[in-house]
Design an enzyme around this catalytic site. Structure first.
Site, PDB file in Angstrom:
ATOM      1  N   CYS A  56       0.848  -1.197   0.000  1.00  0.00           N
ATOM      2  CA  CYS A  56       0.000   0.000   0.000  1.00  0.00           C
ATOM      3  C   CYS A  56       0.885   1.250   0.000  1.00  0.00           C
ATOM      4  O   CYS A  56       1.873   1.325   0.735  1.00  0.00           O
ATOM      5  CB  CYS A  56      -0.913  -0.012   1.227  1.00  0.00           C
ATOM      6  SG  CYS A  56      -2.021   1.410   1.277  1.00  0.00           S
ATOM      7  N   CYS A  60       0.707   4.725   6.888  1.00  0.00           N
ATOM      8  CA  CYS A  60       0.084   4.583   8.214  1.00  0.00           C
ATOM      9  C   CYS A  60       1.030   3.811   9.163  1.00  0.00           C
ATOM     10  O   CYS A  60       1.382   2.658   8.875  1.00  0.00           O
ATOM     11  CB  CYS A  60      -1.240   3.841   8.093  1.00  0.00           C
ATOM     12  SG  CYS A  60      -2.273   4.486   6.764  1.00  0.00           S
ATOM     13  N   CYS A  63       0.334   0.162  10.366  1.00  0.00           N
ATOM     14  CA  CYS A  63      -0.176  -0.854   9.444  1.00  0.00           C
ATOM     15  C   CYS A  63       0.910  -1.722   8.805  1.00  0.00           C
ATOM     16  O   CYS A  63       1.827  -1.210   8.148  1.00  0.00           O
ATOM     17  CB  CYS A  63      -1.004  -0.186   8.357  1.00  0.00           C
ATOM     18  SG  CYS A  63      -1.790  -1.408   7.281  1.00  0.00           S
ATOM     19  N   CYS A 100     -16.815  -8.729   5.791  1.00  0.00           N
ATOM     20  CA  CYS A 100     -16.122  -7.466   5.527  1.00  0.00           C
ATOM     21  C   CYS A 100     -14.885  -7.718   4.677  1.00  0.00           C
ATOM     22  O   CYS A 100     -13.995  -8.468   5.083  1.00  0.00           O
ATOM     23  CB  CYS A 100     -15.659  -6.830   6.824  1.00  0.00           C
ATOM     24  SG  CYS A 100     -16.988  -6.487   7.946  1.00  0.00           S
ATOM     25  N   CYS A 132     -19.791  -5.576   3.827  1.00  0.00           N
ATOM     26  CA  CYS A 132     -19.009  -4.395   4.218  1.00  0.00           C
ATOM     27  C   CYS A 132     -17.708  -4.408   3.420  1.00  0.00           C
ATOM     28  O   CYS A 132     -17.164  -5.477   3.160  1.00  0.00           O
ATOM     29  CB  CYS A 132     -18.709  -4.449   5.716  1.00  0.00           C
ATOM     30  SG  CYS A 132     -17.648  -3.096   6.268  1.00  0.00           S
ATOM     31  N   CYS A 192     -19.262   2.849   8.753  1.00  0.00           N
ATOM     32  CA  CYS A 192     -18.510   2.172   9.821  1.00  0.00           C
ATOM     33  C   CYS A 192     -17.238   2.979  10.014  1.00  0.00           C
ATOM     34  O   CYS A 192     -16.400   3.057   9.110  1.00  0.00           O
ATOM     35  CB  CYS A 192     -18.200   0.739   9.401  1.00  0.00           C
ATOM     36  SG  CYS A 192     -17.137  -0.119  10.575  1.00  0.00           S
ATOM     37  N   ARG A 264     -17.994  -1.934  18.004  1.00  0.00           N
ATOM     38  CA  ARG A 264     -17.265  -3.205  17.826  1.00  0.00           C
ATOM     39  C   ARG A 264     -15.961  -3.209  18.602  1.00  0.00           C
ATOM     40  O   ARG A 264     -15.133  -2.304  18.456  1.00  0.00           O
ATOM     41  CB  ARG A 264     -16.980  -3.467  16.334  1.00  0.00           C
ATOM     42  CG  ARG A 264     -16.282  -4.808  16.093  1.00  0.00           C
ATOM     43  CD  ARG A 264     -16.229  -5.213  14.633  1.00  0.00           C
ATOM     44  NE  ARG A 264     -17.524  -5.021  14.016  1.00  0.00           N
ATOM     45  CZ  ARG A 264     -17.794  -4.088  13.096  1.00  0.00           C
ATOM     46  NH1 ARG A 264     -16.849  -3.308  12.659  1.00  0.00           N
ATOM     47  NH2 ARG A 264     -19.005  -3.964  12.606  1.00  0.00           N
TER      48      ARG A 264
HETATM   49  N1  SAM Z   1      -6.677   0.790   3.169  1.00  0.00           N
HETATM   50  C1  SAM Z   1      -7.955   1.061   3.689  1.00  0.00           C
HETATM   51  C2  SAM Z   1      -7.937   2.178   4.711  1.00  0.00           C
HETATM   52  O1  SAM Z   1      -6.909   2.492   5.260  1.00  0.00           O
HETATM   53  O2  SAM Z   1      -9.006   2.729   4.972  1.00  0.00           O
HETATM   54  C3  SAM Z   1      -8.644  -0.143   4.282  1.00  0.00           C
HETATM   55  C4  SAM Z   1      -7.860  -1.168   5.053  1.00  0.00           C
HETATM   56  S1  SAM Z   1      -7.096  -0.598   6.557  1.00  0.00           S
HETATM   57  C5  SAM Z   1      -6.102  -1.978   7.012  1.00  0.00           C
HETATM   58  C6  SAM Z   1      -8.469  -0.582   7.720  1.00  0.00           C
HETATM   59  C7  SAM Z   1      -8.200  -0.184   9.136  1.00  0.00           C
HETATM   60  O3  SAM Z   1      -7.504  -1.198   9.811  1.00  0.00           O
HETATM   61  C8  SAM Z   1      -7.359   1.041   9.386  1.00  0.00           C
HETATM   62  O4  SAM Z   1      -8.071   2.231   9.230  1.00  0.00           O
HETATM   63  C9  SAM Z   1      -6.966   0.854  10.840  1.00  0.00           C
HETATM   64  O5  SAM Z   1      -7.918   1.462  11.675  1.00  0.00           O
HETATM   65  C10 SAM Z   1      -7.017  -0.659  11.020  1.00  0.00           C
HETATM   66  N2  SAM Z   1      -5.684  -1.219  11.307  1.00  0.00           N
HETATM   67  C11 SAM Z   1      -4.683  -1.425  10.428  1.00  0.00           C
HETATM   68  N3  SAM Z   1      -3.606  -1.945  11.024  1.00  0.00           N
HETATM   69  C12 SAM Z   1      -3.918  -2.076  12.333  1.00  0.00           C
HETATM   70  C13 SAM Z   1      -3.205  -2.553  13.471  1.00  0.00           C
HETATM   71  N4  SAM Z   1      -1.941  -2.977  13.392  1.00  0.00           N
HETATM   72  N5  SAM Z   1      -3.832  -2.563  14.664  1.00  0.00           N
HETATM   73  C14 SAM Z   1      -5.113  -2.126  14.760  1.00  0.00           C
HETATM   74  N6  SAM Z   1      -5.837  -1.658  13.721  1.00  0.00           N
HETATM   75  C15 SAM Z   1      -5.240  -1.635  12.523  1.00  0.00           C
HETATM   76 FE1  SF4 Z   2      -2.799   1.237   3.377  1.00  0.00          FE
HETATM   77 FE2  SF4 Z   2      -2.756   0.083   5.755  1.00  0.00          FE
HETATM   78 FE3  SF4 Z   2      -2.976   2.711   5.576  1.00  0.00          FE
HETATM   79 FE4  SF4 Z   2      -5.056   1.163   4.801  1.00  0.00          FE
HETATM   80  S1  SF4 Z   2      -4.255   1.375   6.875  1.00  0.00           S
HETATM   81  S2  SF4 Z   2      -4.208   2.942   3.741  1.00  0.00           S
HETATM   82  S3  SF4 Z   2      -3.904  -0.598   4.008  1.00  0.00           S
HETATM   83  S4  SF4 Z   2      -1.203   1.476   4.929  1.00  0.00           S
END
Ligand code: SAM
Ligand code: SF4
Ligand code: DTB
Length: 324
Positions: A56, A60, A63, A100, A132, A192, A264
């Site tokens: 990606c 973040c 992530c 989801c 979802c 959500c 949730r």
């Molecule tokens: N890429 C899209 C986005 O960022 O909206 C969708 C997938 S992203 C993985 C969805 C959510 O997963 C993120 O907004 C974050 O809140 C959650 N998330 C990702 N990594 C995480 C982690 N290590 N621990 C807890 N929540 C996490």
């Molecule tokens: Fe990409 Fe992870 Fe950020 Fe979603 S949360 S935009 S998958 S880096």
């Protein structure tokens, strides 16, 4: 204080006052509100599937799927439709009522991939499951097409406060998140939207996040509260673990602020004790992710969760429907 804070009168000070109450008072108040608006026996169960994994472009900090971090993760292109539908059937057999689908995209691609997404939604919906997706930023026309295909919910988290956001992500802004949320709302899909605790944010940041969520008009129908799952190779790998009382305080405050929403208890349950989860359900959490995997990390085994729910006298929504 009145029992329930209407969003019209919602100032950040009021949220702070609520959040800072003695914990057991706050839980008691949240539990009462919960019982006025929901069947306290019922737990909504969603199962997650990562339909496009890793690589990606966003950065973040929490992530594992960001291309900016070097984590031990195999990337995978968009899954084919039969694979997704097979996983949805399995989830339904295990007791989920919602499926989801998550993709590691900054924003949603057009063209053949978008057509596949529409077919996934139609297929999952056709099984009788709620649908979802969480795919990143979305334009209004894309939101409308997903809604028409049968997408019930779109997940798009604010994650933290506006103030702390730039320490978590630098490749997008809080306002971009809010724009996508507006497109989802406008399309008629249910929203959500929640956040993550335990990323090094302060209490003020948690209060601000809860305030941002609750002052949306209307507030999100579904509010995921994630505890950070620390993953090796991400900048947050060594973050201090969230204390159980901090989690419960946030859940209880969310319940008081958003009485109608489904809250949730999301990522991070593997490192929560059963007692902490029981407190969270008492304080108003009424949804979980069911199934051994979240997107790329693990979740308690579905059998263990069913045992926990039974022990607490709680029923998955799917069981509830069958028994009627
Ligand atoms: N890429 C899209 C986005 O960022 O909206 C969708 C997938 S992203 C993985 C969805 C959510 O997963 C993120 O907004 C974050 O809140 C959650 N998330 C990702 N990594 C995480 C982690 N290590 N621990 C807890 N929540 C996490
Ligand atoms: Fe990409 Fe992870 Fe950020 Fe979603 S949360 S935009 S998958 S880096
Ligand atoms: C949400 O708030 N939590 C889920 C879902 N929305 C998409 C994601 C949790 C991801 C945890 C890390 C992982 O498994 O990759």
């Amino acid at each position: 204080m009145t029992e329930c804070l209407g969003k019209m009168s919602l100032s950040r000070n009021k949220v702070e006052e609520l959040y800072q109450q003695p914990l057991l008072e706050l839980i008691y108040r949240a539990a009462r509100i919960h019982r006025q608006h929901h069947d306290p026996e019922k737990i909504q169960c969603s199962t997650l599937l990562s339909i496009k994994t890793g690589a990606c472009s966003e950065d973040c900090g929490y992530c594992p799927q960001s291309a900016h971090h070097s984590t031990d993760l195999e990337r995978e292109d968009l899954l084919d439709i039969p694979t997704v539908l097979g996983a949805a059937q399995e989830a339904q057999k295990n007791g989920a009522d919602r499926f989801c689908m998550g993709a590691a995209w900054r924003d949603v691609p057009d063209g053949p991939e978008f057509d596949s997404l529409l077919q996934m939604v139609e297929g999952v919906k056709g099984l009788g499951l709620e649908t979802c997706m969480t795919l990143g930023m979305l334009r209004p026309d894309q939101a409308e097409r997903l809604k028409r295909a049968g997408l019930d919910y779109y997940n798009h988290n604010l994650d933290t406060s506006r103030e702390f956001y730039s320490q978590v992500v630098t490749t997008r802004t809080y306002d971009e998140r809010l724009n996508t949320l507006a497109a989802i709302r406008e399309s008629g899909m249910r929203v959500c939207c929640g956040g993550i605790l335990g990323m090094g944010e302060s209490e003020d940041d948690r209060i601000s996040l809860l305030w941002e969520l609750a002052r949306q008009d209307p507030p999100p129908e579904s509010v995921p509260i994630n505890a950070l799952v620390p993953v090796a190779g991400t900048p947050m790998a060594e973050a201090s673990p969230l204390r159980w009382d901090e989690l419960i305080r946030a859940v209880a405050t969310a319940r008081c602020l958003m009485p109608e929403s489904v809250i949730r208890l999301s990522a991070g349950r593997e490192s929560m004790t059963e007692e902490a989860q029981a407190f969270a359900f008492l304080a108003g959490a009424n949804s979980i992710f069911l199934g051994d995997r979240l997107l790329t990390t693990s979740n308690p085994a579905a059998d263990e969760d069913r045992t926990l729910l039974t022990r607490l006298g709680l029923l998955a929504v799917s069981e509830r429907t069958e028994s009627r």
